[in-house]
Structures are given as structure tokens and as C-alpha cells.
Write an enzyme that holds these catalytic residues in place. Sequence first.
Site, PDB file in Angstrom:
ATOM      1  N   PRO A   1     -56.027 -25.518 -10.998  1.00  0.00           N
ATOM      2  CA  PRO A   1     -57.309 -24.915 -11.380  1.00  0.00           C
ATOM      3  C   PRO A   1     -57.146 -24.116 -12.670  1.00  0.00           C
ATOM      4  O   PRO A   1     -56.093 -23.527 -12.913  1.00  0.00           O
ATOM      5  CB  PRO A   1     -57.643 -24.007 -10.200  1.00  0.00           C
ATOM      6  N   HIS A   2     -58.177 -24.153 -13.500  1.00  0.00           N
ATOM      7  CA  HIS A   2     -58.088 -23.434 -14.774  1.00  0.00           C
ATOM      8  C   HIS A   2     -59.474 -23.034 -15.242  1.00  0.00           C
ATOM      9  O   HIS A   2     -60.466 -23.623 -14.841  1.00  0.00           O
ATOM     10  CB  HIS A   2     -57.378 -24.288 -15.832  1.00  0.00           C
ATOM     11  N   ALA A   3     -59.481 -21.995 -16.082  1.00  0.00           N
ATOM     12  CA  ALA A   3     -60.752 -21.480 -16.570  1.00  0.00           C
ATOM     13  C   ALA A   3     -60.545 -20.747 -17.883  1.00  0.00           C
ATOM     14  O   ALA A   3     -59.468 -20.223 -18.149  1.00  0.00           O
ATOM     15  CB  ALA A   3     -61.352 -20.527 -15.544  1.00  0.00           C
TER      16      ALA A   3
END
Length: 154
Positions: A65-67
Site C-alpha cells: 500500500p502506498h500514498a
Amino acid sequence: MQLSSLLKPEAVRVFGTMSSKKRLFQELGEVAHVVYGLSANEVVDALQERESLGPTGVGHGVALPHARLAGLDKVKGAFIRLEKPIDFGAVDRMPVDLIFALFAPLDSGVDHLKALALVSRTLRDATVCGKLRANSDPATLHAVLTEAQASQAA
């Protein structure tokens, strides 16, 4: 770019069980808050927003997951190992137990992609994943991750 520059030892955690992906994102938000001073709520919202575009479970029990977030000067990471895997909507439909989250500045551009590629390469190594799954000590997990990349570069 070095994995050791992305991931502080205190950003590595182990949990026995996690009830859902949403709960996992809340834990990642808490880690990002405690270790990097980010707003936990903003991290959770950004991770969920990115996840709504498509699951970040890349297969073989791994999720990335990344943001992108305001208030960061460089890409930062957090790693969680779950003793009991959870459904993550991964491409291979396998539950996930190794989660490496990346938080990037809004304008990170290529650095964000380089960090994703680096983490992906590291966690594609079955030997590294085996060592991660065989250990419950956060310091050992950090060492496995950072030494794996050093040995791949050699």
C-alpha cells in the site's frame, strides 16, 4: 536509494491478527504518526483512496500500500508482518501477511516509483520473504529487509 533510508527500525511491527484491511490501514496510520509525525487520519484516508483505485496486494502474501501526502520531505516506509494473513484483494487471491507501506511527498515523482520498485524487488525474493515469515522480532525483520537489499546490490 537504500531501503534503510526509507524504513526506520521503529516503523517495523508484528501483529498476531488483524480484523480487516481497514484496521491494518489504521495501524499503518498510527505507525506513520508515531515514527514520522504524520497525521494518522490523513495517512489512513490517503491509503484507502489509493486502494480504491485497485488493490495493492501484489501476490505471494505481499501487499505494497502506498500514498502521497502533504508535509513529507522524502519517501518513508512502514513494515508490518501479520501472524495470521488477511484478505487484501490481492491479484493471486492469496491472503496477505507481509505489508510494506510507502508514504511519499505529493510532488515526489520518480522517487516514489523508485521506492516502490525497490520494495517490490526486495519482497519478490522468496528467500527474503521466508526469513520475514520465520521471525517475530521487529529488529530482526528490519535487518532482514535492509540486508537483503544490500546483498542484492553486491
